[in-house]
Design a protein around this motif. Structure first.
Motif, short mmCIF file in Angstrom:
data_model
loop_
_atom_site.label_atom_id
_atom_site.label_comp_id
_atom_site.label_asym_id
_atom_site.label_seq_id
_atom_site.Cartn_x
_atom_site.Cartn_y
_atom_site.Cartn_z
N VAL A 18 -13.20 2.20 1.95
CA VAL A 18 -12.52 2.02 0.67
C VAL A 18 -13.37 2.76 -0.36
CG1 VAL A 18 -11.65 0.36 -1.00
CG2 VAL A 18 -11.59 -0.15 1.44
N GLN A 19 -12.94 3.91 -0.68
CA GLN A 19 -13.71 4.79 -1.57
C GLN A 19 -12.75 5.40 -2.57
OE1 GLN A 19 -15.63 7.93 0.50
NE2 GLN A 19 -17.01 6.54 1.61
N PRO A 20 -13.29 5.87 -3.68
CA PRO A 20 -12.44 6.65 -4.57
C PRO A 20 -12.04 7.95 -3.87
CG PRO A 20 -14.74 6.66 -5.32
CD PRO A 20 -14.65 5.74 -4.16
N HIS A 21 -11.00 8.53 -4.32
CA HIS A 21 -10.44 9.78 -3.73
C HIS A 21 -10.15 9.59 -2.28
CE1 HIS A 21 -12.23 11.03 -7.41
NE2 HIS A 21 -13.46 11.06 -6.93
N LYS A 59 1.48 16.48 -0.43
CA LYS A 59 0.90 15.16 -0.17
C LYS A 59 1.99 14.16 0.21
CE LYS A 59 -2.62 12.59 -2.82
NZ LYS A 59 -3.12 12.59 -4.21
N VAL A 78 0.85 -1.21 0.00
CA VAL A 78 0.00 0.00 0.00
C VAL A 78 0.88 1.25 0.00
CG1 VAL A 78 -1.65 1.34 1.36
CG2 VAL A 78 -1.95 -1.13 1.10
N THR A 113 2.36 7.05 -6.34
CA THR A 113 1.32 7.78 -7.09
C THR A 113 1.61 9.29 -7.14
OG1 THR A 113 -0.29 6.06 -6.65
CG2 THR A 113 -1.16 8.22 -7.25
N HIS A 157 2.42 2.01 -3.29
CA HIS A 157 1.42 2.61 -4.19
C HIS A 157 1.17 4.06 -3.82
CE1 HIS A 157 -2.73 3.32 -5.77
NE2 HIS A 157 -2.17 2.76 -6.83
#
Lengths: 726, 123
Positions: A670-673, A544, A498, A505, A501
């Protein structure tokens, strides 16, 4: 019987007192009536006996040749001796009457007949008396010696009385010449002797109850008596095809009588002899058979002598067989007893072996006398010799492990009190100091009044068993630890994946926008707006990335115990207000309501606490709809606690995820964005706990989440404590 | 001749924006999707010439998308896997991708991969 009633009292006195109790008149009447019936029965018995005696005497006298009153065949002697032995001496009147009537109706005067009858009576009584005193009485035929004694006393001694008195009576009465005294006496004596030998044993032996023979025995007995009869007919009646009828075949009688003696017993032997004797007398009187002589008296005397000797011999043999059978029986009984003893000993040995193999010892405690008995194996288990063990309850307790002693004592006492079985584990100490673990079981036996009298039980050495159990438990714990470690490794791998990733990203975005910016700058036609956008994205990605790296560093510090707090007294309401204002900046159209509490001071690391509240507010904003309310409340919880409550009206957390939200790397949403490492709540809780407080999540019924930070309120020395590593 | 169409499947909005901008500058026609499920809906009636596929995504990840895409009838576009995994090549084999570009990558890496991707008609 007019005198009977008058004599009743006397009868009752003489007979009724036998049972030694005083009786009333009425009872006496009953007794008297019983006596009457008995007397009648007795008289009837005497009459029958006299009749039998009379008939036998008449039969004997019918064979009198040397003198009408002296015969070679005189069964009454055997009848009298047997009757006196079996029924008692008191039957003598039957002899007297029988003999008198037989003689007086045959020859001579009443006086001589009475003399003869007295002689016969004395003969029977004397024979019976001598046999019962000196030869063992009715049981004399069970031993060879008894048989010989009977022969001497009943057949040799007793007839002399009868013969002497009888012949003297005849001679005095003038019915016999004194010169014939010798020959008459001898005939008389010999006839009586044969009667005593041949008839007496038969009657005595068969007077005892006879058991029911098996069909097999019955058949064999049938054969025996048929053989005896055939031999009698052949030998004494000459029923054979040979021309000469007086061949000395008498020896043929012997095998049959030996058969009776060996295969049956005295009883059947006597019966066979009697049968044979009857046939022999019949033949001899007819002048046939081996003993037939000129004079019938001589023939009969020879025959009687032969039969007497044969009877004596076969009876002795039968008695020997009986004695031998009894000896064998007693030997078998002894052997059986020995076998039982041997079996018991073997069982005891087997038990001892079983105890040794199973490491089980047994014990028995007589509570009242306080004596304890141990099995050999129990001594081995305790490592003691019988001399070293006191064999009392205190002696036993002394070997119990000191830490277990009180417990064991209480268990035993309770068991005694309730008389209940028990089962417990105890440790004992051997003389060499080794400790063994025993499983003790026992039962209590009570006496008649229900008091515990005896305790019996077993002890099993379960030391190795317990050790194995502990080893197994240890192994199980190790397995569990390994599974735990493996799960942790899996979780860490997952986290690394994780994290890779999540970190790569923003870096990808950074590189792409950096490339793009270069191209945009090289191309004069690109509008400035696009260039600015690229620069902004690059800035956001860097930020970020920086936040992610900070989280990772925090985690590393927390796990190494190196997250340090620098605590200062802070007014919590003002700190919360600042954080809420800053969070509101990012969420443009959201409002955060602060519910303040006056003068709530706590010693906290303000930067770290800001981090926690920011993280909770970010979550609250992120997971609730844009038009919903988010508020943060500060309030004193108790005298020494301050609470900061962050509340949203969003989706909350699914029930299955609720227990896990504070775990490392756990992401409920667990969601987008929704990028992130799943570390926010974990780090927050660690920071609050470092402050000596707690962070809990609550999920109210009306939806949303409610996170409560509970901190100790400021009191003096709390400021230093935060520096301690976790 | 119409330009090559590329479907970008990427959950991170910034990365997705960067990919779209860069590829459009290069003259490709770009479709975007936030995750596998979205992508399947987007290409329900239009088959792109190539698919750029991120692997870790919410709702439907790259592995599931690839499997379901293969069950579609008709010609299939080659897939280029974009992955942060340490063993990117193995992931590509797993899903039957034509090529893979390990993250983080630059524009050059990406364009190279597209230009040399087997199964695409090159301009």
């Amino acid at each position: 019987m007019p005198g009977f009633a008058g004599n009743m009292k006397q009868h009752a006195g003489s007979f009724g007192a036998r049972d030694g109790k005083l009786t009333t008149g009425l009872e006496r009447g009953w007794v008297g009536q019983g006596m009457f019936a008995k007397t009648v029965a007795r008289l009837a018995g005497l009459g029958i006996l006299a009749g039998v005696y009379f008939a036998a005497a008449k039969f004997g006298l019918a064979l009198a040749f040397v003198h009408p009153s002296a015969t070679a065949v005189w069964p009454p002697t055997g009848i009298a001796i047997a009757a006196a032995l079996v029924l008692g001496y008191r039957v003598w009147p039957a002899f007297l009457a029988g003999a008198f009537l037989a003689n007086v109706s045959t020859a001579g005067s009443p006086a001589t007949s009475l003399g003869i009858a007295v002689g016969n009576t004395c003969e029977g009584l004397l024979g019976a008396y001598l046999v019962s005193r000196l030869a063992g009485g009715r049981h004399c035929f069970e031993r060879p010696r008894g048989v010989l004694e009977y022969a001497f006393l009943a057949a040799v001694v007793a007839p002399t009385v009868s013969a002497t008195i009888g012949v003297i009576s005849l001679s005095i009465g003038g019915f016999a010449a004194w010169s014939d005294f010798g020959s008459i006496w001898l005939t008389w004596w010999l006839g009586d002797a044969a009667g005593a030998l041949i008839v007496g044993p038969f009657l005595i032996l068969w007077s005892r109850p006879v058991g029911i023979p098996t069909p097999r025995r019955l058949v064999e007995a049938g054969f025996l008596f048929a053989t005896v009869a055939v031999i009698g007919l052949v030998v004494f009646l000459g029923l054979h095809p040979l021309p000469v009828k007086d061949y000395p075949f008498e020896f043929l009688a012997v095998p049959a009588l030996v058969w009776a003696a060996l295969r049956f017993g005295p009883r059947e032997t006597a019966a066979a002899t009697l049968v044979l004797s009857g046939i022999a007398i019949w033949g001899t009187v007819l002048g046939i058979g081996p003993f037939a002589r000129e004079s019938p008296n001589e023939s009969l005397l020879l025959l009687q002598a032969f039969m007497g000797v044969v009877e004596l011999t076969s009876l002795a043999l039968a008695a020997a067989v009986v004695a031998r059978r009894e000896a064998e029986e007693s030997l078998r009984a002894t052997e059986e007893r020995l076998n039982l003893i041997r079996q018991r000993r073997r069982a005891e040995e087997a038990l001892a072996t079983a105890q040794a193999i199973a490491h089980v010892g047994s014990w028995e405690w007589d509570i009242q006398s306080d004596e304890i008995a141990w099995s050999d194996e129990l001594y081995r288990i305790y490592g003691l010799s019988p001399a070293e063990f006191a064999a009392t309850y205190e002696g036993f307790l002394a070997h119990v492990h000191p830490d277990d002693r009180e417990r064991v004592d209480s268990i035993v006492r309770t068991a005694c009190q309730d008389a209940r079985p028990f089962d417990f584990i105890e440790r004992i100490v051997r003389p060499d100091g080794t400790i063994r673990v025993l499983n003790s079981r026992g039962e209590v036996f009570t006496d008649a009044v229900g008091k515990a009298a005896k305790m019996v039980g077993t002890c099993q050495d379960v030391t190795e068993l317990k050790q194995a159990e502990e080893d197994r438990a240890l192994l199980a714990r190790e397995h569990e630890a390994r599974a735990h470690a493996q799960a942790a490794v899996r979780q860490r791998d997952e986290f690394l994946s994780v994290a890779a990733h999540e970190l790569k990203t923003p870096v990808t975005s950074l590189r792409l926008f950096a490339d793009l910016l270069r191209r945009q700058l090289a191309d004069a036609t690109v509008p400035e707006r696009a260039i600015r956008r690229s620069a902004e994205v690059i800035d956001q990605q860097a930020e970020k990335l920086s936040a992610l790296v900070t989280q990772l560093l925090d985690i590393t510090r927390i796990e190494a115990g190196k997250l340090l707090l620098s605590r200062q007294p802070v007014d919590i309401t003002s700190l919360v207000t600042q954080v809420a204002a800053r969070a509101g900046l990012h969420a443009v159209d959201r409002r955060i309501t602060v519910i303040p509490a006056p003068a709530t001071i706590a010693a906290v690391d303000s930067l770290r606490l800001e981090q926690v509240i920011t993280s909770l507010l970010d979550n609250a904003l992120k997971y609730s709809p844009p038009d919903s309310l988010v508020d943060v409340e500060v309030r004193p919880a108790s005298s020494d606690k301050v609470e900061i409550i962050v509340r949203d009206r969003g989706a909350g957390v699914p029930p299955q995820d609720q227990p896990h939200i504070f775990e490392r790397f756990y992401q409920a949403h667990v969601q987008p964005h929704d990028p992130g490492l799943g570390l926010g709540l974990y780090i927050s809780r660690q920071i609050v706990e470092l402050h000596g407080g707690e962070l809990v999540g609550e999920f109210p019924q009306d939806g949303g989440s409610r996170f409560v930070i509970r901190l100790p309120a400021a009191v003096g020395d709390a400021a230093d404590k935060g520096a301690m590593p976790r | 001749m119409s330009p090559l169409s590329i479907l970008v499947v990427e959950d991170d909005p910034d990365t997705r924006e960067a990919l779209q901008t860069v590829l459009e500058l290069e003259g490709y026609e770009v479709l975007t999707a936030e995750h596998g499920h979205d992508a399947l809906a987007r290409i329900y009636d239009v088959n792109p010439d190539v698919i750029l596929l991120d692997m870790r995504m919410p709702i439907m990840d790259g592995w599931t998308f690839a499997r379901m895409y293969r069950q579609r009838p008709g010609p299939l576009a080659p897939i280029i896997a974009l992955t942060a995994a340490a063993d990117a090549a193995r992931v590509a084999v797993e899903i039957g991708a034509a090529a893979c570009v390990p993250k983080p990558f630059g524009v050059r890496d990406l364009l190279n991969a597209i230009e040399h991707c087997p199964g695409i008609a090159q301009r």
